[in-house]
Design an enzyme around this catalytic site. Sequence first.
Site, PDB file in Angstrom:
ATOM      1  N   TYR A  65       1.251  -1.457   0.209  1.00  0.00           N
ATOM      2  CA  TYR A  65       0.188   0.333  -0.006  1.00  0.00           C
ATOM      3  C   TYR A  65       1.162   0.849  -0.101  1.00  0.00           C
ATOM      4  O   TYR A  65       2.222   1.435   0.588  1.00  0.00           O
ATOM      5  CB  TYR A  65      -1.113   0.584   0.999  1.00  0.00           C
ATOM      6  CG  TYR A  65      -0.483   0.456   2.458  1.00  0.00           C
ATOM      7  CD1 TYR A  65      -0.630   1.574   3.330  1.00  0.00           C
ATOM      8  CD2 TYR A  65       0.248  -0.704   3.491  1.00  0.00           C
ATOM      9  CE1 TYR A  65      -0.085   1.936   4.261  1.00  0.00           C
ATOM     10  CE2 TYR A  65       0.664  -0.288   4.739  1.00  0.00           C
ATOM     11  CZ  TYR A  65       0.982   0.450   4.618  1.00  0.00           C
ATOM     12  OH  TYR A  65       1.648   0.797   6.312  1.00  0.00           O
ATOM     13  N   CYS A  66       0.541   2.102  -0.305  1.00  0.00           N
ATOM     14  CA  CYS A  66       0.853   3.286  -0.412  1.00  0.00           C
ATOM     15  C   CYS A  66      -0.178   4.320   0.039  1.00  0.00           C
ATOM     16  O   CYS A  66      -1.606   4.810   0.962  1.00  0.00           O
ATOM     17  CB  CYS A  66       1.270   3.754  -1.493  1.00  0.00           C
ATOM     18  SG  CYS A  66       0.429   4.085  -2.765  1.00  0.00           S
ATOM     19  N   ARG A  67      -0.476   5.877  -0.445  1.00  0.00           N
ATOM     20  CA  ARG A  67      -1.021   6.589   0.031  1.00  0.00           C
ATOM     21  C   ARG A  67      -2.452   6.432  -0.596  1.00  0.00           C
ATOM     22  O   ARG A  67      -3.727   6.682  -0.174  1.00  0.00           O
ATOM     23  CB  ARG A  67      -0.786   8.199  -0.072  1.00  0.00           C
ATOM     24  CG  ARG A  67      -1.734   9.148   0.247  1.00  0.00           C
ATOM     25  CD  ARG A  67      -1.268  10.400   0.201  1.00  0.00           C
ATOM     26  NE  ARG A  67      -1.066  11.312  -1.384  1.00  0.00           N
ATOM     27  CZ  ARG A  67      -1.992  11.441  -1.691  1.00  0.00           C
ATOM     28  NH1 ARG A  67      -3.358  12.456  -1.102  1.00  0.00           N
ATOM     29  NH2 ARG A  67      -1.935  12.040  -2.954  1.00  0.00           N
ATOM     30  N   GLY A  69      -3.174   4.627  -4.292  1.00  0.00           N
ATOM     31  CA  GLY A  69      -3.011   3.099  -4.541  1.00  0.00           C
ATOM     32  C   GLY A  69      -2.172   3.307  -5.556  1.00  0.00           C
ATOM     33  O   GLY A  69      -1.760   1.788  -6.431  1.00  0.00           O
ATOM     34  N   PHE A  94      -3.893   4.070   2.079  1.00  0.00           N
ATOM     35  CA  PHE A  94      -4.102   4.322   3.357  1.00  0.00           C
ATOM     36  C   PHE A  94      -4.924   5.565   3.749  1.00  0.00           C
ATOM     37  O   PHE A  94      -5.993   5.350   4.474  1.00  0.00           O
ATOM     38  CB  PHE A  94      -2.235   5.318   3.884  1.00  0.00           C
ATOM     39  CG  PHE A  94      -2.972   4.798   5.366  1.00  0.00           C
ATOM     40  CD1 PHE A  94      -2.751   3.706   5.775  1.00  0.00           C
ATOM     41  CD2 PHE A  94      -2.289   6.449   6.279  1.00  0.00           C
ATOM     42  CE1 PHE A  94      -2.117   3.771   7.591  1.00  0.00           C
ATOM     43  CE2 PHE A  94      -2.478   6.217   6.916  1.00  0.00           C
ATOM     44  CZ  PHE A  94      -2.469   5.162   7.703  1.00  0.00           C
TER      45      PHE A  94
END
Length: 103
Positions: A65-67, A69, A94
């Site tokens: 995951y990142c901020r 996607g 996230f």
Amino acid sequence: MKELSQKDWKEQLEKDENAVILDVRTDEEVEEGHIPNAKQIDIYRGQGFIDEVEKLDKSKNYYIYCRSGKRSSQACTLLDQMGFANTYNLEGGFMEWEGETTN
């Protein structure tokens, strides 16, 4: 790579005994909060990211995951190209995560 909704990602992760959570955000983003037990490797580190990923166990299942996607989708594609069999991208990242978090 599989794109998983927030609900599916969380449910699959909870049942997966071979799972590794990978956070590909920057240090500053991680300081604002992260999913518990996530290993952070910042995708913006370029070759440094590749070097760290090469140390990972390819037999594990990676929940990335990142901020939002986008970067995690790029990370999944990179890992797939490097021979990782199972990568799962968290749709919405996230920002949309409703599960447990830690700072």
